[in-house]
Scaffold this motif. Structure first.
Motif, PDB file in Angstrom:
ATOM      1  N   LYS A   1       2.640   8.265 -16.937  1.00  0.00           N
ATOM      2  CA  LYS A   1       2.465   7.868 -15.549  1.00  0.00           C
ATOM      3  C   LYS A   1       2.073   9.060 -14.664  1.00  0.00           C
ATOM      4  CE  LYS A   1       7.293   7.854 -14.024  1.00  0.00           C
ATOM      5  NZ  LYS A   1       8.324   6.985 -13.449  1.00  0.00           N
TER       6      LYS A   1
ATOM      7  N   PHE B   1      -5.906   4.600 -16.808  1.00  0.00           N
ATOM      8  CA  PHE B   1      -6.588   3.740 -17.799  1.00  0.00           C
ATOM      9  C   PHE B   1      -7.584   2.803 -17.115  1.00  0.00           C
ATOM     10  CE2 PHE B   1      -2.696   4.907 -19.880  1.00  0.00           C
ATOM     11  CZ  PHE B   1      -3.039   5.045 -21.223  1.00  0.00           C
TER      12      PHE B   1
ATOM     13  N   PHE C   1      -9.824  -0.612 -18.476  1.00  0.00           N
ATOM     14  CA  PHE C   1     -10.013  -1.471 -19.651  1.00  0.00           C
ATOM     15  C   PHE C   1     -11.236  -2.359 -19.503  1.00  0.00           C
ATOM     16  CE2 PHE C   1      -5.466  -0.691 -19.300  1.00  0.00           C
ATOM     17  CZ  PHE C   1      -5.203  -0.152 -20.551  1.00  0.00           C
TER      18      PHE C   1
ATOM     19  N   ASN D   1      -7.636  -5.819 -16.627  1.00  0.00           N
ATOM     20  CA  ASN D   1      -6.161  -5.818 -16.632  1.00  0.00           C
ATOM     21  C   ASN D   1      -5.544  -5.533 -15.275  1.00  0.00           C
ATOM     22  OD1 ASN D   1      -5.614  -6.622 -19.218  1.00  0.00           O
ATOM     23  ND2 ASN D   1      -5.807  -4.560 -20.055  1.00  0.00           N
ATOM     24  N   LEU D   2      -6.084  -6.203 -14.276  1.00  0.00           N
ATOM     25  CA  LEU D   2      -5.430  -6.135 -12.964  1.00  0.00           C
ATOM     26  C   LEU D   2      -4.303  -7.158 -12.963  1.00  0.00           C
ATOM     27  CD1 LEU D   2      -8.632  -5.955 -10.762  1.00  0.00           C
ATOM     28  CD2 LEU D   2      -7.062  -4.081 -11.299  1.00  0.00           C
ATOM     29  N   ILE D   3      -3.290  -6.935 -12.126  1.00  0.00           N
ATOM     30  CA  ILE D   3      -2.196  -7.905 -12.045  1.00  0.00           C
ATOM     31  C   ILE D   3      -2.588  -8.988 -11.044  1.00  0.00           C
ATOM     32  CG2 ILE D   3       0.225  -8.223 -11.424  1.00  0.00           C
ATOM     33  CD1 ILE D   3       0.699  -5.390 -12.550  1.00  0.00           C
TER      34      ILE D   3
ATOM     35  N   LEU E   1      -1.084  -9.466  -7.546  1.00  0.00           N
ATOM     36  CA  LEU E   1      -1.163  -8.418  -6.528  1.00  0.00           C
ATOM     37  C   LEU E   1      -2.576  -8.353  -5.952  1.00  0.00           C
ATOM     38  CD1 LEU E   1       0.808  -5.542  -8.309  1.00  0.00           C
ATOM     39  CD2 LEU E   1       1.685  -7.312  -6.782  1.00  0.00           C
ATOM     40  N   THR E   2      -2.654  -7.979  -4.678  1.00  0.00           N
ATOM     41  CA  THR E   2      -3.971  -7.819  -4.057  1.00  0.00           C
ATOM     42  C   THR E   2      -4.610  -6.543  -4.584  1.00  0.00           C
ATOM     43  OG1 THR E   2      -3.060  -6.530  -2.248  1.00  0.00           O
ATOM     44  CG2 THR E   2      -3.181  -8.912  -1.915  1.00  0.00           C
TER      45      THR E   2
ATOM     46  N   GLU F   1      -2.635  -3.657  -3.433  1.00  0.00           N
ATOM     47  CA  GLU F   1      -1.347  -3.503  -4.116  1.00  0.00           C
ATOM     48  C   GLU F   1      -1.517  -3.053  -5.567  1.00  0.00           C
ATOM     49  OE1 GLU F   1       0.741  -6.976  -1.405  1.00  0.00           O
ATOM     50  OE2 GLU F   1      -0.059  -7.434  -3.407  1.00  0.00           O
ATOM     51  N   ASN F   2      -2.588  -3.538  -6.206  1.00  0.00           N
ATOM     52  CA  ASN F   2      -2.846  -3.093  -7.570  1.00  0.00           C
ATOM     53  C   ASN F   2      -3.077  -1.591  -7.602  1.00  0.00           C
ATOM     54  OD1 ASN F   2      -3.115  -4.838 -10.072  1.00  0.00           O
ATOM     55  ND2 ASN F   2      -3.959  -6.216  -8.516  1.00  0.00           N
TER      56      ASN F   2
ATOM     57  N   LEU G   1       0.148   0.445  -6.923  1.00  0.00           N
ATOM     58  CA  LEU G   1       1.267   0.322  -7.855  1.00  0.00           C
ATOM     59  C   LEU G   1       1.641   1.615  -8.607  1.00  0.00           C
ATOM     60  CD1 LEU G   1       3.267  -1.829  -8.675  1.00  0.00           C
ATOM     61  CD2 LEU G   1       1.720  -2.548 -10.500  1.00  0.00           C
ATOM     62  N   PRO G   2       0.657   2.360  -9.166  1.00  0.00           N
ATOM     63  CA  PRO G   2       1.055   3.589  -9.886  1.00  0.00           C
ATOM     64  C   PRO G   2       1.793   4.566  -8.971  1.00  0.00           C
ATOM     65  CG  PRO G   2      -1.243   3.052 -10.327  1.00  0.00           C
ATOM     66  CD  PRO G   2      -0.790   2.121  -9.249  1.00  0.00           C
TER      67      PRO G   2
ATOM     68  N   ILE H   1       3.754   3.732  -6.511  1.00  0.00           N
ATOM     69  CA  ILE H   1       5.128   3.236  -6.354  1.00  0.00           C
ATOM     70  C   ILE H   1       5.965   3.701  -7.532  1.00  0.00           C
ATOM     71  CG2 ILE H   1       6.571   1.161  -6.327  1.00  0.00           C
ATOM     72  CD1 ILE H   1       4.411  -0.270  -4.802  1.00  0.00           C
ATOM     73  N   TYR H   2       5.407   3.532  -8.728  1.00  0.00           N
ATOM     74  CA  TYR H   2       6.172   3.913  -9.917  1.00  0.00           C
ATOM     75  C   TYR H   2       6.341   5.429 -10.009  1.00  0.00           C
ATOM     76  CZ  TYR H   2       6.058  -0.872 -11.606  1.00  0.00           C
ATOM     77  OH  TYR H   2       6.246  -2.211 -11.738  1.00  0.00           O
TER      78      TYR H   2
ATOM     79  N   ARG I   1      -7.445   2.206  -9.385  1.00  0.00           N
ATOM     80  CA  ARG I   1      -6.055   2.274  -9.804  1.00  0.00           C
ATOM     81  C   ARG I   1      -5.843   3.425 -10.798  1.00  0.00           C
ATOM     82  NH1 ARG I   1      -3.646  -2.785 -12.927  1.00  0.00           N
ATOM     83  NH2 ARG I   1      -5.062  -1.936 -14.490  1.00  0.00           N
TER      84      ARG I   1
END
Lengths: 809, 230
Positions: free
Chosen positions: B83, B88, B90, B94-96, B99-100, B103-104, B107-108, B110-111, B155
């Motif tokens: 992280k 990555f 792909f 591989n978006l969630i 989430l907008t 937000e996508n 996300l990294p 946030i983590y 992302r």
């Protein structure tokens, strides 16, 4: 982070509406059930604890033993309190409550009968906690003609205004209202609508100053001791033991009766159902039962959640994998998924609470539970906190496995097929579904068994004809003296088929007395016996069968003293080979006949030995003036089945003409009988509802799981169809595994249900046998519902064009 | 040196079959390099990428990432390194879905426990760079493939990773959008990011400095290429 999780949860919610709906609906129903049961159980377990002093208050009950036979009574003697305190003044205080019987209370034009008015000692309001609305409770019962009213009682006469100082008239005295107190909480074992000063008894010559040890052997009121703070229950017991030795034992020996005192802590009175002459008591068995039901229902809903969440792992694998790839740690995912389940549970709590409000408003729920408004939690923040905590716990319980399971998904799952995930979740899902079936079959079978027992109770011949019998109480000597006139007037109407009197009707307490009875060998023997005074036509009117001798409707010249008729059980108990002619000393009576056993008490109790004796001739000339209005007698009127209400109007007119003072009141025998099974009937209603909810939630879960299973096997279904499988074969294939679970669960559930229901049925002296078909039927019903649910879900795929299924991958 | 892998072997085992996906592969990648992995389907290039990206572990061999031996690390340790250092991209984005775009991409961060203010700043800036700020409130399913992949690239780089791994980044795109994404990767490489990319396409491979050909789990050949955009 929290905001992020909340957002994601809501969007999942929105995106997968069916899934969300199944979960929320299931959890809401479960939480609604659990909420109701939690509040019910809480109410049961906190009986009388609203009394600030409850830890220092003890009710004194008695055990009387004669000839090795013991009887336990909640009621004690009027003289017990004062005599005991005279011996042990350090003990504290005593408070007594006495039931003056159902009576008419009048204010101006309003006249209402009240059953739950009690006489109480002056200090009742100091010892027991009440909230005053009007007046001074401390001194409310000092005056012998004082009456303190509950809010409901007061409202019935005076609306919202302050009634202190107003006079309420009864048949004997006028009472002055001294105070109004808030209605007692539902969970008070001794409920009263009003309290009259015990001092009123002084008018009848009954005062604490002249209390004598002889009075200690006759019981009639509840005595409570308010223990001084430096004493404990053990000390109190020791005092009562020595009180008996000192004051009562000599006397007891003389009448061959020994007594023992039981000290019941106030908070434990409710669950002690072993005592005669007690108020309606609770049943711990129901509390356990309801607790089990609450746990079951919540468990079933949690299982659904767990099941659906793990079944959805395939769908969410990509999200989870991706989150991990970009840096989510496992604990963060666990928090996310637990947060989701707790979120679901909290939403379900709101909805569940709303369901409870609806249920309380539109269903007889409160009366089935025997409680008032359960959800009135204003001023109870602690309880609300417990409920919220409980809900969070449910969320955690439902979410813990999915959270651990989903968070364990390898990051690669985002990129590759998810076969591995689905297979590992399957085993647990099967176990969980198995548990649901277990609960469903068990609850269903138990409900059916309850129904069967209650039907049996309702249809068991009682030994007399209970149809179209009215029970009517006549009050006051003036009326009783004209009982023959009433009889003759009533019998003039062709629809009045019979008239008799009885000192006892179903649901009332029956007189029990220690008597000397002739045994089989011809010697007199002491034994406690029930007896009923009845009119001469009683056996005829009630259609009770005489199996030996005759009834006492006609008096033979050879009759000596009183003639009595005994029941079969008494003959059996006394071991009489030839019952006719046996003597009962106290009544100067001889047995003239034997009747078949009949059930005036509920079928919870076995028939007890008893005898019927005719009322002595109605001569009230010796009754002192103050007692005259209090004399009462119950008459039983048998009416024709047609036009019952016209007949009742006729009876009303006849009685009201003779007694215009009292409003006409009557009860049907059927109603009196049904009331005795109110507890069980309510329980049956509740269990049926919970069984339904249990099944419904299980089906919801099954529906969801079937949907996912079908989805996972879509390609397989396509291939099978291409090579020739029929739709039915496909559905059967999908349902087969679940059907195995149903069979195993049914067997286990049947055994469990058999065990529990046996305990429940043992409450009844007369009960049905448990038959195997009940379990088979319950299992079949559950299996059928399960199969239909799966079929409904999978038929869509099974029926569609196989190419659609193949294209799916 | 950012990547130093030697004798990397990956064997997939089922009950009866053992498949060797990678067979003693040696590979070194320097900081700032743009490397392309090519080869036919099943040659092991994606498996190699997954191992390099620490989302899978080798069955055997040594793998040093930024000088740290990580080949035997358990998932949680690999996750920690991943992280902070790796982004990555792909083929299937591989978006969630929940989430907008914004937000996508966020996300990294946030983590990685980045502060709220910093998160907003960096997400905005990356979205602008990828020309996606006008779409930041859209959900992935409302976007074209090119836009989705641009979001995925955003992302991947929002955390300023030392290494960007791309698995067939243009595989689901038409040529126009494909070139757009390749241009972006090239640009990122120009700005200093190290990129390792798996591709089928000769055209895309031409964007790399070095092309490695794999066959049956082994490196068959390696060639240095002149950059098309120097």
């Amino acid at each position: 982070m929290l905001k992020h999780y909340l957002k994601v949860t809501l969007r999942h919610f929105y995106r997968e509406k069916t899934y969300a709906l199944i979960n929320v609906l299931g959890l809401s129903l479960a939480i609604a059930c659990a909420l109701i049961l939690f509040l019910y159980i809480r109410s049961e377990l906190t009986y009388d604890q609203h009394n600030v002093n409850h830890e220092r208050i003890y009710r004194i009950a008695n055990v009387y033993t004669t000839n090795g036979k013991s009887d336990r009574f909640a009621a004690s003697s009027h003289a017990l309190g004062p005599l005991f305190l005279k011996e042990f003044p350090q003990v504290g205080e005593f408070v007594r409550f006495r039931d003056p019987g159902r009576g008419l209370y009048r204010y101006e034009d309003t006249a209402i009968f009240w059953t739950d008015v009690r006489l109480a000692d002056e200090n009742a309001f100091r010892v027991f906690t009440h909230k005053a609305i009007y007046g001074d409770l401390e001194n409310a019962l000092a005056d012998p003609f004082a009456i303190a009213l509950s809010e409901s009682f007061s409202r019935a006469y005076f609306g919202d205004r302050n009634p202190v100082g107003e006079k309420l008239k009864t048949d004997v005295f006028d009472f002055r209202v001294t105070a109004v107190f808030e209605d007692q909480p539902d969970n008070s074992h001794l409920k009263y609508d009003a309290l009259i000063s015990m001092n009123v008894l002084e008018n009848y010559g009954l005062s604490d100053q002249n209390a004598s040890p002889q009075q200690l052997f006759s019981i009639g009121e509840y005595t409570y001791i308010f223990l001084s703070p430096d004493l404990d229950q053990h000390a109190l017991e020791t005092m009562f033991a020595s009180f008996y030795d000192k004051v009562m034992s000599e006397l007891g020996k003389r009448i061959q009766l020994s007594a023992e005192f039981i000290t019941q802590p106030l908070a434990e009175v409710h669950f002690d159902s072993s005592l005669g002459y007690d108020e309606l008591t609770g049943n711990v068995f129901y509390v356990y039962g309801f607790f089990a039901v609450a746990v079951f229902v919540v468990l079933v809903a949690c299982i659904n959640y767990t099941n659906l969440a793990t079944a959805r792992a395939t769908k969410r694998a990509k999200e989870i994998g991706m989150r991990k790839i970009i840096g989510a740690e496992r604990w963060q995912l666990i928090v996310q998924f637990m947060g989701e389940s707790v979120g679901y549970a909290l939403v379900a709590l709101l909805l569940g609470g709303f369901l409870v409000v609806l249920a309380e408003a539109f269903t007889p729920l409160s009366s089935w539970l025997g409680k008032g408004a359960l959800l009135d939690l204003s001023g109870e923040p602690l309880v609300i906190m417990w409920i919220v905590m409980g809900t969070i716990l449910i969320g955690v319980l439902a979410g813990i496995y999915p959270a651990l399971y989903l968070s364990s998904v390898a990051p690669l799952s985002a990129l590759t097929a998810t076969k591995r995930i689905r297979s590992s979740g399957l085993h647990l899902r099967e176990i969980l579904i198995f548990l649901q079936f277990l609960v469903s079959v068990g609850v269903l079978a138990s409900t059916v068994l309850m129904q069967i027992q209650m039907r049996y109770v309702a249809s068991k011949p009682l030994g007399y004809d209970e149809e179209n019998k009215l029970s009517i109480t006549l009050r006051g000597v003036e009326t009783l003296e004209r009982i023959l006139v009433i009889r003759n007037e009533l019998l003039k109407n062709a629809s009045v088929l019979g008239f008799t009197e009885s000192s006892y009707v179903p649901g009332q307490g029956v007189a029990i007395q220690l008597l000397q009875v002739e045994n089989n060998q011809g010697q007199m023997e002491r034994t406690t016996l029930n007896h009923i005074a009845v009119g001469k036509e009683f056996i005829d009117v009630m259609d009770i069968e005489v199996i030996e001798g005759r009834d006492f409707s006609k008096r033979l010249l050879t009759d000596v003293g009183t003639s009595v008729v005994v029941n079969e059980t008494m003959v059996k108990n006394m071991g009489w080979e030839n019952p006719i002619g046996k003597r009962i000393q106290e009544f100067n009576a001889r047995v003239v006949g034997v009747v078949e056993d009949f059930h005036f008490a509920s079928l919870h109790e076995p028939v007890v030995p008893m005898f019927l004796r005719p009322f002595p001739p109605a001569d009230f000339s010796n009754v002192p003036p103050l007692q005259r209005p209090l004399q009462a007698r119950t008459i039983i009127v048998s009416v024709a089945g047609e036009d019952v209400f016209r007949t009742i109007n006729y009876i009303d007119s006849v009685i009201s003409e003779i007694d215009p003072e009292h409003p006409f009141e009557f009860r049907f025998f059927d109603d009196l009988l049904n009331e005795m099974y109110e507890n069980e009937t309510n329980l049956m209603h509740l269990t049926s509802v919970f069984a339904g909810i249990c099944m419904f939630i299980s089906c919801l879960g099954l529906f969801g799981v079937a949907a996912f299973t079908t989805e996972l096997r879509t390609k397989e279904i396509g291939i099978r169809k291409v090579i020739g499988a029929t739709t039915l074969q496909i559905i059967t294939m999908l349902a087969r595994n679940l059907m195995y679970l149903v069979v195993v669960a049914s067997v286990l559930a049947s055994l469990l249900s058999y065990y529990v229901m046996n305990i429940w049925l043992d409450v009844f002296a007369y009960r049905v046998d448990i038959e195997v078909w009940v379990f088979i039927a319950a299992s079949l019903v559950v299996a059928a519902i399960a199969f239909t649910t799966i079929a409904a879900q999978s038929s869509k795929t099974a029926l569609s064009n196989p190419v659609n299924a193949l294209r799916y991958e | 040196m950012i990547i130093s892998a030697s004798n990397i072997t990956k064997i997939f085992r089922t009950e009866k079959v053992e498949t060797t996906a990678l067979d003693e592969v040696d590979l070194e990648v320097d900081e700032g390099e743009f490397v392309s992995l090519m080869g036919p389907s099943g040659c092991g290039k994606s498996t190699l990428l997954h191992i390099l990206g620490l989302i899978d572990s080798p069955s055997d061999g040594q793998y040093q990432f930024l000088g740290e031996e990580v080949g035997k690390y358990p998932e949680h340790s690999r996750g920690r390194i991943r992280k902070a250092n790796i982004g990555f991209v792909f083929q299937s984005f591989n978006l969630i879905d929940e989430l907008t775009v914004y937000e996508n991409v966020e996300l990294p961060l946030i983590y990685n426990k980045t502060s709220v203010r910093e998160r907003a700043k960096r997400t905005q800036s990356v979205l602008e760079k990828m020309d996606m700020s006008h779409r930041m409130d859209h959900f992935p399913l409302q976007l074209s493939g090119g836009q989705q992949q641009r979001t995925a690239v955003a992302r991947a780089i929002v955390n300023s990773p030392k290494l960007i791994l791309a698995d067939e980044p243009t595989g689901n795109l038409d040529s126009e959008h494909g070139d757009e994404v390749m241009g972006m990767l090239r640009q990122l490489n120009g700005e200093g990011s190290t990129i390792v990319m798996v591709t089928h396409s000769e055209h895309d491979a031409n964007f790399a400095d070095r092309v490695i050909h794999l066959f049956d789990g082994k490196i068959q050949s390696e060639e240095n290429r002149k950059r098309e955009y120097a």
